[in-house]
Design a protein around this motif. Structure first.
Motif, mmCIF file in Angstrom:
data_model
loop_
_atom_site.group_PDB
_atom_site.id
_atom_site.type_symbol
_atom_site.label_atom_id
_atom_site.label_comp_id
_atom_site.label_asym_id
_atom_site.label_seq_id
_atom_site.Cartn_x
_atom_site.Cartn_y
_atom_site.Cartn_z
ATOM 1 N N CYS A 177 75.118 -13.243 48.288
ATOM 2 C CA CYS A 177 75.629 -12.186 47.408
ATOM 3 C C CYS A 177 76.469 -12.739 46.259
ATOM 4 O O CYS A 177 76.612 -12.080 45.227
ATOM 5 N N ARG A 180 74.114 -12.891 43.310
ATOM 6 C CA ARG A 180 73.327 -11.730 42.895
ATOM 7 C C ARG A 180 73.798 -11.135 41.567
ATOM 8 O O ARG A 180 74.982 -11.164 41.218
ATOM 9 N N ALA A 271 76.274 -5.224 50.504
ATOM 10 C CA ALA A 271 76.759 -6.169 49.493
ATOM 11 C C ALA A 271 78.033 -5.665 48.822
ATOM 12 O O ALA A 271 78.833 -6.458 48.320
#
Length: 324
Positions: A177, A180, A271
């Motif tokens: 994450c 991302r 997330a």
């Protein structure tokens, strides 16, 4: 852990108290509002549990086979069963109270007036009662605080995925994450491997099996250039390498496709629990990869009066991607 009466400490905490009371009964309600009969029954149950646990500890009979010579014959089967149940339920209660404490530490008064779904509440506490790891208890506390703040933030499927997630899997997901952008991770090669950033292909397969990411290697994200994208508390400005003017006209926008790894809907929900932490080494690798293949340049951007940008990118300043 001591559980204090949380009522009267703000809207968020009061809503937390209400959710806990609905989820696990009267434990978190002030005793003054219990019916007298209920309070007496509660006292009797506690005394019975304490007596059973004392017997269990004294005779060391927990988990001993029924035909073991270590068992003291006069201890009845039902009493041994009661001791086992008391032991299990005590652990579950401790787990729940630790999770609630983490939620209380995260919550504030900026919470929705919408009630949390009762099915969700029941499922949450049933699952949280089985979580003994301290780090995972903190994660569950964040989920509870987030759902109280905005009901519907975490679905039942998210709870089921989280319930089966190991500490190692949660840590791999956290590292992913950090890479991302929105709901995807740019590929820096033609495979789904991010070894240089602590994410192996095996991790990707594991996270895919857990329901957090899509494992297909041929997926792509498409958007027009130039554009501004949020990244870990910062902004990225992307443009064609041949364009040097920041104030590029939208009419000149060129559509590009970028290879990417996508989070699932559940992955997107979970997330949100992870604090932003940009990995600029990774973004430089992204810039190098797509710059060579697609003639695209990636910058770190500061956007004044952002309000989720466009309006010709407001007042935008671009910088070379920083070092960590």
């Amino acid at each position: 852990m001591e559980i204090k009466d949380l009522a009267g400490l703000g809207k968020g905490i009061e809503k937390l108290c209400d959710i806990v009371a609905k989820g696990i009964g009267v434990v978190y309600r002030p005793t003054a509002i219990r019916k007298e009969a209920d309070a007496e029954a509660y006292k009797i149950r506690l005394l019975a549990r304490a007596e059973a646990e004392a017997d269990a500890e004294k005779r060391a009979i927990l988990a001993v086979p029924a035909d073991s010579p270590l068992l003291v014959p006069e201890v009845p089967l039902l009493q041994r069963a009661a001791a086992r149940v008391a032991h299990v339920e005590e652990k579950k209660q401790i787990n729940i109270e630790n999770v609630v404490q983490h939620a209380a530490n995260k919550i504030d008064d900026d919470v929705s007036d919408v009630a949390v779904d009762e099915t969700w509440t029941t499922r949450f506490f049933a699952s949280a009662s089985e979580v003994s790891d301290e780090l995972m208890q903190e994660v569950w506390g964040k989920v509870l605080a987030g759902e109280i703040k905005q009901p519907g933030s975490f679905g039942l499927r998210a709870l089921e995925v989280l319930r089966n997630l190991t500490v190692a899997e949660a840590d791999a997901f956290r590292r992913l994450c950090y890479l991302r952008v929105e709901n995807f991770v740019f590929k820096t090669s033609f495979s789904l491997s991010f070894d240089a950033y602590g994410i192996t292909y095996s991790d990707i397969l594991t996270l895919s099996g857990a329901g957090l990411v899509h494992e297909q290697s041929d997926l792509a994200v498409s958007f027009s250039l130039p554009c501004v994208k949020p990244y870990q508390g910062a902004w990225l400005f992307m443009e064609e390498s041949t364009t040097s003017v920041v104030e590029a006209s939208v009419s000149k926008a060129a559509n590009k496709e970028f290879g990417a790894l996508f989070l699932t809907a559940v992955g997107e929900q979970l997330a949100r629990l992870i604090e932003p932490s940009p990995n600029w080494d990774f973004m430089r690798a992204v810039s190098q990869h797509i710059g060579g293949a697609l003639s695209v340049k990636v910058w770190k951007a500061d956007v004044e009066t952002n309000l989720l940008v466009p309006d010709e990118f407001k007042v935008l300043k671009k910088y070379e991607l920083p070092s960590d």
